[in-house]
Design an enzyme around this catalytic site. Structure first.
Site, PDB file in Angstrom:
ATOM      1  N   LYS A   4      -7.960  -4.807  15.935  1.00 19.39           N
ATOM      2  CA  LYS A   4      -8.528  -4.209  14.731  1.00 19.39           C
ATOM      3  C   LYS A   4     -10.061  -4.118  14.849  1.00 19.39           C
ATOM      4  O   LYS A   4     -10.662  -4.748  15.734  1.00 19.39           O
ATOM      5  CB  LYS A   4      -8.104  -5.041  13.515  1.00 19.39           C
ATOM      6  CG  LYS A   4      -6.580  -5.035  13.288  1.00 19.39           C
ATOM      7  CD  LYS A   4      -6.195  -5.819  12.023  1.00 19.39           C
ATOM      8  CE  LYS A   4      -4.686  -5.767  11.800  1.00 19.39           C
ATOM      9  NZ  LYS A   4      -4.276  -6.451  10.533  1.00 19.39           N
ATOM     10  N   TYR A  44       0.962   2.173   8.204  1.00 18.48           N
ATOM     11  CA  TYR A  44       1.203   1.145   7.189  1.00 18.48           C
ATOM     12  C   TYR A  44       2.031   1.698   6.025  1.00 18.48           C
ATOM     13  O   TYR A  44       1.773   1.353   4.877  1.00 18.48           O
ATOM     14  CB  TYR A  44      -0.131   0.599   6.674  1.00 18.48           C
ATOM     15  CG  TYR A  44      -0.767  -0.468   7.544  1.00 18.48           C
ATOM     16  CD1 TYR A  44      -0.026  -1.558   8.022  1.00 18.48           C
ATOM     17  CD2 TYR A  44      -2.116  -0.406   7.862  1.00 18.48           C
ATOM     18  CE1 TYR A  44      -0.627  -2.538   8.804  1.00 18.48           C
ATOM     19  CE2 TYR A  44      -2.718  -1.397   8.641  1.00 18.48           C
ATOM     20  CZ  TYR A  44      -1.970  -2.462   9.108  1.00 18.48           C
ATOM     21  OH  TYR A  44      -2.564  -3.452   9.872  1.00 18.48           O
ATOM     22  N   PHE A  52      -3.550  -4.377  -2.119  1.00 17.94           N
ATOM     23  CA  PHE A  52      -4.535  -4.539  -1.045  1.00 17.94           C
ATOM     24  C   PHE A  52      -4.636  -3.307  -0.146  1.00 17.94           C
ATOM     25  O   PHE A  52      -5.429  -3.297   0.805  1.00 17.94           O
ATOM     26  CB  PHE A  52      -4.227  -5.788  -0.211  1.00 17.94           C
ATOM     27  CG  PHE A  52      -2.872  -5.782   0.468  1.00 17.94           C
ATOM     28  CD1 PHE A  52      -2.690  -5.159   1.695  1.00 17.94           C
ATOM     29  CD2 PHE A  52      -1.780  -6.398  -0.123  1.00 17.94           C
ATOM     30  CE1 PHE A  52      -1.451  -5.158   2.329  1.00 17.94           C
ATOM     31  CE2 PHE A  52      -0.533  -6.399   0.496  1.00 17.94           C
ATOM     32  CZ  PHE A  52      -0.372  -5.769   1.735  1.00 17.94           C
ATOM     33  N   ARG A  98      -5.041 -15.500  16.087  1.00 18.40           N
ATOM     34  CA  ARG A  98      -5.653 -15.605  14.745  1.00 18.40           C
ATOM     35  C   ARG A  98      -6.101 -17.025  14.450  1.00 18.40           C
ATOM     36  O   ARG A  98      -7.133 -17.245  13.806  1.00 18.40           O
ATOM     37  CB  ARG A  98      -4.661 -15.106  13.691  1.00 18.40           C
ATOM     38  CG  ARG A  98      -4.491 -13.572  13.698  1.00 18.40           C
ATOM     39  CD  ARG A  98      -3.249 -13.165  12.959  1.00 18.40           C
ATOM     40  NE  ARG A  98      -3.129 -11.717  12.761  1.00 18.40           N
ATOM     41  CZ  ARG A  98      -2.000 -11.115  12.423  1.00 18.40           C
ATOM     42  NH1 ARG A  98      -0.900 -11.824  12.236  1.00 18.40           N
ATOM     43  NH2 ARG A  98      -1.959  -9.805  12.257  1.00 18.40           N
ATOM     44  N   ASN A 108      -8.137 -10.104  10.260  1.00 14.74           N
ATOM     45  CA  ASN A 108      -7.242 -10.940  11.076  1.00 14.74           C
ATOM     46  C   ASN A 108      -7.022 -10.403  12.492  1.00 14.74           C
ATOM     47  O   ASN A 108      -6.043 -10.750  13.139  1.00 14.74           O
ATOM     48  CB  ASN A 108      -5.939 -11.230  10.333  1.00 14.74           C
ATOM     49  CG  ASN A 108      -5.141  -9.979  10.033  1.00 14.74           C
ATOM     50  OD1 ASN A 108      -5.538  -8.878  10.403  1.00 14.74           O
ATOM     51  ND2 ASN A 108      -4.010 -10.148   9.391  1.00 14.74           N
ATOM     52  N   HIS A 111      -3.003  -6.444  15.166  1.00 17.03           N
ATOM     53  CA  HIS A 111      -1.737  -6.002  14.597  1.00 17.03           C
ATOM     54  C   HIS A 111      -0.705  -6.005  15.707  1.00 17.03           C
ATOM     55  O   HIS A 111      -0.997  -5.586  16.825  1.00 17.03           O
ATOM     56  CB  HIS A 111      -1.842  -4.573  14.031  1.00 17.03           C
ATOM     57  CG  HIS A 111      -0.495  -3.934  13.864  1.00 17.03           C
ATOM     58  ND1 HIS A 111       0.326  -4.227  12.805  1.00 17.03           N
ATOM     59  CD2 HIS A 111       0.210  -3.084  14.661  1.00 17.03           C
ATOM     60  CE1 HIS A 111       1.464  -3.560  12.955  1.00 17.03           C
ATOM     61  NE2 HIS A 111       1.419  -2.856  14.077  1.00 17.03           N
ATOM     62  N   GLU A 122       5.645   3.138  15.977  1.00 13.61           N
ATOM     63  CA  GLU A 122       4.186   3.075  16.050  1.00 13.61           C
ATOM     64  C   GLU A 122       3.662   3.690  17.354  1.00 13.61           C
ATOM     65  O   GLU A 122       2.613   4.345  17.351  1.00 13.61           O
ATOM     66  CB  GLU A 122       3.720   1.626  15.877  1.00 13.61           C
ATOM     67  CG  GLU A 122       3.984   1.144  14.443  1.00 13.61           C
ATOM     68  CD  GLU A 122       3.864  -0.363  14.248  1.00 13.61           C
ATOM     69  OE1 GLU A 122       3.380  -1.065  15.153  1.00 13.61           O
ATOM     70  OE2 GLU A 122       4.276  -0.840  13.168  1.00 13.61           O
TER      71      GLU A 122
HETATM   72  P1  ATP Z   1      -0.113  -6.546  10.727  1.00 10.06           P
HETATM   73  O1  ATP Z   1       0.890  -5.566  10.160  1.00 10.06           O
HETATM   74  O2  ATP Z   1      -1.543  -6.129  10.543  1.00 10.06           O
HETATM   75  O3  ATP Z   1       0.224  -6.932  12.137  1.00 10.06           O
HETATM   76  P2  ATP Z   1       1.288  -8.636   9.492  1.00 10.06           P
HETATM   77  O4  ATP Z   1       2.532  -7.941   9.937  1.00 10.06           O
HETATM   78  O5  ATP Z   1       1.101 -10.072   9.899  1.00 10.06           O
HETATM   79  O6  ATP Z   1      -0.002  -7.895   9.941  1.00 10.06           O
HETATM   80  P3  ATP Z   1       1.630  -7.377   6.953  1.00 10.06           P
HETATM   81  O7  ATP Z   1       2.396  -8.038   5.879  1.00 10.06           O
HETATM   82  O8  ATP Z   1       2.259  -6.248   7.707  1.00 10.06           O
HETATM   83  O9  ATP Z   1       1.144  -8.527   7.941  1.00 10.06           O
HETATM   84  O10 ATP Z   1       0.265  -6.883   6.328  1.00 10.06           O
HETATM   85  C1  ATP Z   1      -0.559  -5.924   6.995  1.00 10.06           C
HETATM   86  C2  ATP Z   1      -2.007  -6.325   6.840  1.00 10.06           C
HETATM   87  O11 ATP Z   1      -2.391  -6.183   5.488  1.00 10.06           O
HETATM   88  C3  ATP Z   1      -2.285  -7.776   7.202  1.00 10.06           C
HETATM   89  O12 ATP Z   1      -2.625  -7.918   8.559  1.00 10.06           O
HETATM   90  C4  ATP Z   1      -3.443  -8.142   6.297  1.00 10.06           C
HETATM   91  O13 ATP Z   1      -4.686  -7.803   6.904  1.00 10.06           O
HETATM   92  C5  ATP Z   1      -3.234  -7.248   5.096  1.00 10.06           C
HETATM   93  N1  ATP Z   1      -2.590  -7.964   4.010  1.00 10.06           N
HETATM   94  C6  ATP Z   1      -1.274  -8.276   3.911  1.00 10.06           C
HETATM   95  N2  ATP Z   1      -1.018  -8.935   2.773  1.00 10.06           N
HETATM   96  C7  ATP Z   1      -2.205  -9.044   2.127  1.00 10.06           C
HETATM   97  C8  ATP Z   1      -2.619  -9.606   0.913  1.00 10.06           C
HETATM   98  N3  ATP Z   1      -1.752 -10.196   0.085  1.00 10.06           N
HETATM   99  N4  ATP Z   1      -3.926  -9.533   0.586  1.00 10.06           N
HETATM  100  C9  ATP Z   1      -4.810  -8.913   1.407  1.00 10.06           C
HETATM  101  N5  ATP Z   1      -4.487  -8.368   2.577  1.00 10.06           N
HETATM  102  C10 ATP Z   1      -3.210  -8.425   2.942  1.00 10.06           C
HETATM  103 MG    MG Z   2       2.881  -5.885   9.617  1.00 14.97          MG
END
Ligand code: ATP
Ligand code: MG
Length: 131
Positions: A4, A44, A52, A98, A108, A111, A122
């Site tokens: 990211k 996404y 968010f 992380r 974080n 992805h 993707e």
């Molecule tokens: P990613 O999809 O980025 O690999 P992930 O699968 O661990 O991460 P997801 O639930 O898919 O997590 O969420 C996508 C991204 O959105 C997260 O990486 C985080 O940066 C952000 N995110 C998710 N939940 C929240 C939240 N409650 N508040 C703020 N940001 C969030």
């Molecule tokens: Mg995810």
């Protein structure tokens, strides 16, 4: 997977990629690019409309990200996710990307696709030329 914008800004792409290479996964595609809102809404799609979401798009498009494809054995996506750690770096264990390199949920670093189906979807978004 995606390094990211925070990972690129902090100069951590080498460190992150090195972990996957040392693990034995093979880098088969990579591109440094600024992700636009339309591309991110496809990537996404399960998060569109969540509270968010706008901040997430703002973050993901603020500077270049490195999109990557890693190849390995069956369920490589799961290996990659394990190495990344929990979504929230604050509670992600040491030894994970992380956990070792981040402190904040909103920054974080990485992805990773969360299933073989997501990986295929993707890869189609970011590397449409890749079979
Ligand atoms: P990613 O999809 O980025 O690999 P992930 O699968 O661990 O991460 P997801 O639930 O898919 O997590 O969420 C996508 C991204 O959105 C997260 O990486 C985080 O940066 C952000 N995110 C998710 N939940 C929240 C939240 N409650 N508040 C703020 N940001 C969030
Ligand atoms: Mg995810």
């Amino acid at each position: 997977m995606i390094c990211k914008p925070d990972a690129v800004e902090r100069g951590l792409v080498g460190e992150i990629l090195s972990r996957f290479e040392q693990k034995g996964l093979k880098l088969v595609a990579a591109e440094l690019r600024v992700l636009d809102a339309e591309t991110l809404s496809r990537h996404y799609e399960e998060h569109v409309g969540k509270p968010f979401y706008d901040d997430l798009v703002g973050f993901m498009s603020r500077s270049p990200a490195m999109t990557l494809v890693l190849e390995g054995p069956d369920d490589t996506y799961a290996m990659v996710r394990t190495m990344m750690g929990a979504t929230n770096p604050a509670v992600s264990p040491p030894g994970t990307i992380r956990g070792d390199l981040g402190t904040e949920m909103t920054e974080n670093l990485v992805h990773g696709s969360d299933s073989n189906e997501s990986a295929e979807r993707e890869i189609g978004i970011f590397f449409p030329g890749l079979a």
